[in-house]
Write a protein that holds these residues in place. Structure first.
Motif, PDB file in Angstrom:
ATOM      1  N   UNK A 142       0.809  -1.222   0.000  1.00  0.00           N
ATOM      2  CA  UNK A 142       0.000   0.000   0.000  1.00  0.00           C
ATOM      3  C   UNK A 142       0.840   1.269   0.000  1.00  0.00           C
ATOM      4  N   UNK A 143       2.076   1.197   0.440  1.00  0.00           N
ATOM      5  CA  UNK A 143       2.865   2.426   0.475  1.00  0.00           C
ATOM      6  C   UNK A 143       3.675   2.569  -0.808  1.00  0.00           C
ATOM      7  N   UNK A 144       3.392   3.628  -1.509  1.00  0.00           N
ATOM      8  CA  UNK A 144       4.078   3.865  -2.776  1.00  0.00           C
ATOM      9  C   UNK A 144       5.366   4.653  -2.582  1.00  0.00           C
ATOM     10  N   UNK A 145       5.341   5.785  -1.856  1.00  0.00           N
ATOM     11  CA  UNK A 145       6.594   6.526  -1.732  1.00  0.00           C
ATOM     12  C   UNK A 145       7.618   5.843  -0.831  1.00  0.00           C
ATOM     13  N   UNK A 146       7.196   4.933   0.015  1.00  0.00           N
ATOM     14  CA  UNK A 146       8.114   4.326   0.974  1.00  0.00           C
ATOM     15  C   UNK A 146       8.756   3.028   0.514  1.00  0.00           C
ATOM     16  N   UNK A 147       8.581   2.662  -0.729  1.00  0.00           N
ATOM     17  CA  UNK A 147       9.153   1.413  -1.224  1.00  0.00           C
ATOM     18  C   UNK A 147      10.651   1.568  -1.474  1.00  0.00           C
ATOM     19  N   UNK A 148      11.351   0.433  -1.504  1.00  0.00           N
ATOM     20  CA  UNK A 148      12.775   0.416  -1.800  1.00  0.00           C
ATOM     21  C   UNK A 148      12.942   0.602  -3.299  1.00  0.00           C
ATOM     22  N   UNK A 149      13.673   1.627  -3.692  1.00  0.00           N
ATOM     23  CA  UNK A 149      13.838   1.940  -5.114  1.00  0.00           C
ATOM     24  C   UNK A 149      15.007   1.139  -5.695  1.00  0.00           C
ATOM     25  N   UNK A 150      14.749   0.464  -6.822  1.00  0.00           N
ATOM     26  CA  UNK A 150      15.769  -0.323  -7.501  1.00  0.00           C
ATOM     27  C   UNK A 150      16.225   0.399  -8.755  1.00  0.00           C
ATOM     28  N   UNK A 151      17.511   0.580  -8.882  1.00  0.00           N
ATOM     29  CA  UNK A 151      18.099   1.107 -10.110  1.00  0.00           C
ATOM     30  C   UNK A 151      19.117   0.089 -10.584  1.00  0.00           C
ATOM     31  N   UNK A 152      19.158  -0.141 -11.883  1.00  0.00           N
ATOM     32  CA  UNK A 152      20.081  -1.099 -12.469  1.00  0.00           C
ATOM     33  C   UNK A 152      21.015  -0.378 -13.411  1.00  0.00           C
ATOM     34  N   UNK A 153      22.274  -0.791 -13.415  1.00  0.00           N
ATOM     35  CA  UNK A 153      23.229  -0.329 -14.409  1.00  0.00           C
ATOM     36  C   UNK A 153      23.960  -1.550 -14.928  1.00  0.00           C
ATOM     37  N   UNK A 154      24.056  -1.653 -16.235  1.00  0.00           N
ATOM     38  CA  UNK A 154      24.729  -2.803 -16.830  1.00  0.00           C
ATOM     39  C   UNK A 154      25.633  -2.369 -17.956  1.00  0.00           C
ATOM     40  N   UNK A 155      26.846  -2.906 -17.981  1.00  0.00           N
ATOM     41  CA  UNK A 155      27.800  -2.608 -19.049  1.00  0.00           C
ATOM     42  C   UNK A 155      28.125  -3.890 -19.796  1.00  0.00           C
ATOM     43  N   UNK A 156      28.065  -3.851 -21.093  1.00  0.00           N
ATOM     44  CA  UNK A 156      28.408  -4.973 -21.965  1.00  0.00           C
ATOM     45  C   UNK A 156      27.562  -6.199 -21.617  1.00  0.00           C
ATOM     46  N   UNK A 157      28.184  -7.297 -21.209  1.00  0.00           N
ATOM     47  CA  UNK A 157      27.436  -8.512 -20.882  1.00  0.00           C
ATOM     48  C   UNK A 157      26.536  -8.272 -19.662  1.00  0.00           C
ATOM     49  N   UNK A 158      26.907  -7.327 -18.797  1.00  0.00           N
ATOM     50  CA  UNK A 158      26.055  -6.971 -17.667  1.00  0.00           C
ATOM     51  C   UNK A 158      24.741  -6.352 -18.127  1.00  0.00           C
ATOM     52  N   UNK A 159      24.744  -5.648 -19.254  1.00  0.00           N
ATOM     53  CA  UNK A 159      23.507  -5.124 -19.830  1.00  0.00           C
ATOM     54  C   UNK A 159      22.580  -6.245 -20.251  1.00  0.00           C
ATOM     55  N   UNK A 160      23.171  -7.325 -20.769  1.00  0.00           N
ATOM     56  CA  UNK A 160      22.386  -8.507 -21.124  1.00  0.00           C
ATOM     57  C   UNK A 160      21.765  -9.129 -19.874  1.00  0.00           C
ATOM     58  N   UNK A 161      22.551  -9.242 -18.805  1.00  0.00           N
ATOM     59  CA  UNK A 161      22.050  -9.818 -17.550  1.00  0.00           C
ATOM     60  C   UNK A 161      20.933  -8.949 -16.986  1.00  0.00           C
ATOM     61  N   UNK A 162      21.150  -7.640 -16.944  1.00  0.00           N
ATOM     62  CA  UNK A 162      20.159  -6.714 -16.383  1.00  0.00           C
ATOM     63  C   UNK A 162      18.846  -6.768 -17.158  1.00  0.00           C
ATOM     64  N   UNK A 163      18.914  -6.768 -18.484  1.00  0.00           N
ATOM     65  CA  UNK A 163      17.669  -6.808 -19.256  1.00  0.00           C
ATOM     66  C   UNK A 163      16.934  -8.128 -19.056  1.00  0.00           C
ATOM     67  N   UNK A 164      17.662  -9.227 -18.882  1.00  0.00           N
ATOM     68  CA  UNK A 164      16.996 -10.500 -18.602  1.00  0.00           C
ATOM     69  C   UNK A 164      16.373 -10.506 -17.212  1.00  0.00           C
ATOM     70  N   UNK A 165      17.033  -9.911 -16.236  1.00  0.00           N
ATOM     71  CA  UNK A 165      16.474  -9.810 -14.878  1.00  0.00           C
ATOM     72  C   UNK A 165      15.192  -8.997 -14.905  1.00  0.00           C
ATOM     73  N   UNK A 166      15.199  -7.898 -15.632  1.00  0.00           N
ATOM     74  CA  UNK A 166      14.010  -7.051 -15.723  1.00  0.00           C
ATOM     75  C   UNK A 166      12.867  -7.815 -16.374  1.00  0.00           C
ATOM     76  N   UNK A 167      13.187  -8.602 -17.389  1.00  0.00           N
ATOM     77  CA  UNK A 167      12.143  -9.382 -18.059  1.00  0.00           C
ATOM     78  C   UNK A 167      11.529 -10.399 -17.108  1.00  0.00           C
ATOM     79  N   UNK A 168      12.352 -11.026 -16.267  1.00  0.00           N
ATOM     80  CA  UNK A 168      11.820 -12.008 -15.323  1.00  0.00           C
ATOM     81  C   UNK A 168      11.014 -11.310 -14.232  1.00  0.00           C
ATOM     82  N   UNK A 169      11.526 -10.197 -13.719  1.00  0.00           N
ATOM     83  CA  UNK A 169      10.832  -9.481 -12.649  1.00  0.00           C
ATOM     84  C   UNK A 169       9.515  -8.875 -13.123  1.00  0.00           C
ATOM     85  N   UNK A 170       9.456  -8.491 -14.368  1.00  0.00           N
ATOM     86  CA  UNK A 170       8.242  -7.892 -14.927  1.00  0.00           C
ATOM     87  C   UNK A 170       7.326  -8.984 -15.443  1.00  0.00           C
TER      88      UNK A 170
END
Length: 183
Positions: A65-93
């Protein structure tokens, strides 16, 4: 020639490990952190018991129920890490979420997290990933982020040639331009 072949073999091994281990391990870590934060909140609401189902349900409801009080997630990915991050986002979404289909998905992930920023720096993902004129596997996930940034260099000739040569086998395309990676 032997060095090129060796590099291609290592690249595909790294790609496999990133897809089947790195992304899934990160998703599991976020799931466990989500559950631990809900359990900690429940412990504060209840009588200190970890397994009180009523306290857990109240804690989950409080986090949702609390929108402003949630833990904010930011992702940064470089090269193969960008591939990992986009796959994580796809699974989480959840791409089958009605809000995602109607192009108005929420940034909330789990009970306690909220997506904030996505930063991709020379990501090792296909160009077709971000083309907006067609349906692609990342579009519904990208809509969940209030802020998204992409840094890449289209003028990097060495990377363009290596990208086309190395990725044509794994990601064949009709034209050379469609076989590029964003890196």
């Amino acid at each position: 020639a032997a060095l090129v072949v060796l590099r291609l073999i290592v690249y595909f091994r790294d790609y496999y490990r990133a897809d089947n281990f790195g992304a899934l391990d990160l998703v599991e870590l976020l799931r466990q952190i989500d559950h631990a934060l809900v359990r900690r909140t429940a412990r504060g609401m209840g009588q200190g018991q970890d397994d009180d189902p009523q306290a857990m349900a109240r804690a989950q409801q409080q986090w949702r129920s609390r929108s402003p009080g949630k833990v904010k997630l930011s992702f940064i990915g470089h090269s193969m890490g960008g591939f990992v991050v986009t796959n994580v986002i796809r699974v989480l979404s959840d791409v089958f979420d009605p809000r995602s289909i109607s192009r108005q998905p929420t940034a909330d992930i789990g009970d306690v997290f909220q997506l904030q920023r996505l930063i991709l720096v020379s990501p090792d993902i296909p160009v077709l990933t971000i083309i907006s004129s067609r349906a692609n596997f990342l579009a519904s996930s990208l809509r969940r982020f209030p802020e998204s940034y992409l840094f890449c260099n289209e003028g990097d000739i060495a990377l363009r040639l290596a990208s086309t040569a190395a990725n044509y086998i794994a990601f064949p395309s009709r034209t050379q331009a469609r076989g590029y990676r964003l890196g």
